[in-house]
Design an enzyme around this catalytic site. Sequence first.
Site, PDB file in Angstrom:
ATOM      1  N   SER A   8      25.271 -31.355 -61.937  1.00 25.84           N
ATOM      2  CA  SER A   8      26.257 -32.038 -62.774  1.00 25.84           C
ATOM      3  C   SER A   8      26.777 -31.055 -63.813  1.00 25.84           C
ATOM      4  O   SER A   8      26.018 -30.572 -64.651  1.00 25.84           O
ATOM      5  CB  SER A   8      25.614 -33.231 -63.478  1.00 25.84           C
ATOM      6  N   HIS A  33      28.657 -32.520 -59.014  1.00 25.56           N
ATOM      7  CA  HIS A  33      28.743 -33.854 -59.601  1.00 25.56           C
ATOM      8  C   HIS A  33      29.612 -33.805 -60.852  1.00 25.56           C
ATOM      9  O   HIS A  33      29.376 -33.016 -61.764  1.00 25.56           O
ATOM     10  CB  HIS A  33      27.327 -34.333 -59.945  1.00 25.56           C
ATOM     11  N   ASP A  35      31.034 -35.937 -63.977  1.00 20.76           N
ATOM     12  CA  ASP A  35      30.854 -37.144 -64.796  1.00 20.76           C
ATOM     13  C   ASP A  35      32.112 -37.436 -65.594  1.00 20.76           C
ATOM     14  O   ASP A  35      32.455 -36.698 -66.507  1.00 20.76           O
ATOM     15  CB  ASP A  35      29.658 -36.957 -65.731  1.00 20.76           C
ATOM     16  N   MET A  37      33.864 -39.779 -68.164  1.00 22.44           N
ATOM     17  CA  MET A  37      33.522 -40.761 -69.202  1.00 22.44           C
ATOM     18  C   MET A  37      34.719 -41.038 -70.099  1.00 22.44           C
ATOM     19  O   MET A  37      35.471 -40.116 -70.425  1.00 22.44           O
ATOM     20  CB  MET A  37      32.376 -40.222 -70.060  1.00 22.44           C
ATOM     21  N   HIS A  66      31.827 -39.318 -60.523  1.00 22.81           N
ATOM     22  CA  HIS A  66      31.109 -40.507 -61.001  1.00 22.81           C
ATOM     23  C   HIS A  66      31.917 -41.085 -62.159  1.00 22.81           C
ATOM     24  O   HIS A  66      31.896 -40.539 -63.254  1.00 22.81           O
ATOM     25  CB  HIS A  66      29.696 -40.049 -61.417  1.00 22.81           C
ATOM     26  N   MET A  68      32.614 -43.325 -65.061  1.00 24.41           N
ATOM     27  CA  MET A  68      32.015 -44.217 -66.060  1.00 24.41           C
ATOM     28  C   MET A  68      33.151 -44.610 -66.986  1.00 24.41           C
ATOM     29  O   MET A  68      33.217 -44.199 -68.145  1.00 24.41           O
ATOM     30  CB  MET A  68      30.899 -43.468 -66.807  1.00 24.41           C
ATOM     31  N   MET A 137      21.496 -45.014 -61.323  1.00 27.71           N
ATOM     32  CA  MET A 137      21.336 -44.323 -62.611  1.00 27.71           C
ATOM     33  C   MET A 137      19.874 -44.415 -63.037  1.00 27.71           C
ATOM     34  O   MET A 137      19.327 -45.509 -63.153  1.00 27.71           O
ATOM     35  CB  MET A 137      22.199 -44.988 -63.690  1.00 27.71           C
ATOM     36  N   ASP A 173      20.666 -40.236 -60.286  1.00 26.63           N
ATOM     37  CA  ASP A 173      21.373 -39.505 -61.340  1.00 26.63           C
ATOM     38  C   ASP A 173      20.706 -39.725 -62.691  1.00 26.63           C
ATOM     39  O   ASP A 173      20.753 -40.816 -63.245  1.00 26.63           O
ATOM     40  CB  ASP A 173      22.825 -40.012 -61.364  1.00 26.63           C
TER      41      ASP A 173
HETATM   42  C1  DX5 Z   1      24.762 -39.206 -67.330  1.00 31.25           C
HETATM   43  C2  DX5 Z   1      25.393 -38.564 -66.146  1.00 31.25           C
HETATM   44  C3  DX5 Z   1      24.534 -37.602 -65.419  1.00 31.25           C
HETATM   45  C4  DX5 Z   1      24.039 -36.434 -66.231  1.00 31.25           C
HETATM   46  C5  DX5 Z   1      22.692 -36.073 -65.707  1.00 31.25           C
HETATM   47  O1  DX5 Z   1      25.587 -40.231 -67.767  1.00 31.25           O
HETATM   48  O2  DX5 Z   1      25.794 -39.551 -65.213  1.00 31.25           O
HETATM   49  O3  DX5 Z   1      25.173 -37.141 -64.240  1.00 31.25           O
HETATM   50  O4  DX5 Z   1      24.853 -35.312 -66.163  1.00 31.25           O
HETATM   51  O5  DX5 Z   1      22.136 -35.108 -66.533  1.00 31.25           O
HETATM   52  P1  DX5 Z   1      20.585 -34.749 -66.480  1.00 31.25           P
HETATM   53  O6  DX5 Z   1      20.296 -34.242 -65.096  1.00 31.25           O
HETATM   54  O7  DX5 Z   1      20.455 -33.690 -67.535  1.00 31.25           O
HETATM   55  O8  DX5 Z   1      19.825 -35.999 -66.801  1.00 31.25           O
HETATM   56 ZN    ZN Z   2      26.612 -38.843 -63.240  1.00 32.21          ZN
END
Ligand code: DX5
Ligand code: ZN
Length: 219
Positions: A8, A33, A35, A37, A66, A68, A137, A173
């Site tokens: 990620s 990956h 993220d 947000m 992903h 969010m 998650m 994740d």
């Molecule tokens: C959190 C994200 C994850 C995050 C994971 O909201 O969806 O993808 O990057 O990070 P680690 O592996 O550090 O928990």
């Molecule tokens: Zn994620």
Amino acid sequence: MTLKIAPSILSSDFLHLEKEIRSVEKAGADMLHLDIMDGHFVPNLTFGPGLVKQIRKATALPFDAHLMITNPADFADKFIDAGVNYLSFHIETDSNYKSLFRKIRSRGVKAGIAINPETSLGALPGVIDEIDYVLIMSVHPGFGGQAFIKESVEKVRKVKEIIGSRAVEIEIDGGINYETAKSVIKAGVNILVAGSFIFKSNDYKKTITGLRNVRITHR
Ligand code: DX5
Ligand code: ZN
């Protein structure tokens, strides 16, 4: 199913993003990956389709986005146009989620349902034939570097049961390291997302290879 490692980029050095992406590709990552947000569905902000389109030029790795965000239907096409290959969203964000899964798939992109730690699996049987993967998650979404929520292992087992013999992938994740990777792989996960564990390590290849071999090395 073969195990895939998805770094990620949330935990990467954004100042040197291109270099970071090329480094994990060279180190053996299977996909990237991303993220996304919106500061509303989760208490943090990251990046949008514009950045995805730019980094698409830097690597041949599949992109696993992903979402969010509160309004995934407004952005699905934009991320697909930007070059993502996997696209997941949290179904509490879209009351018409079935049609969004169908739309994503109709564009040749893998569709995934993302499930928060406090979200039940109640809706899963009803959509299992509309999706290609389930993203579980194992931390509360919003930030990298959090501790793995142990109950997620049992959740993976339940998801595996619901999937049965279907070719639906299971992605985990949050909070992945060698120990947590081992337990979720045993339970049925085949895609490991890892942010801080990879990007905060000083040897990406060693860490990615370590995750890939965790079943052998961490008995
Ligand atoms: C959190 C994200 C994850 C995050 C994971 O909201 O969806 O993808 O990057 O990070 P680690 O592996 O550090 O928990
Ligand atoms: Zn994620």
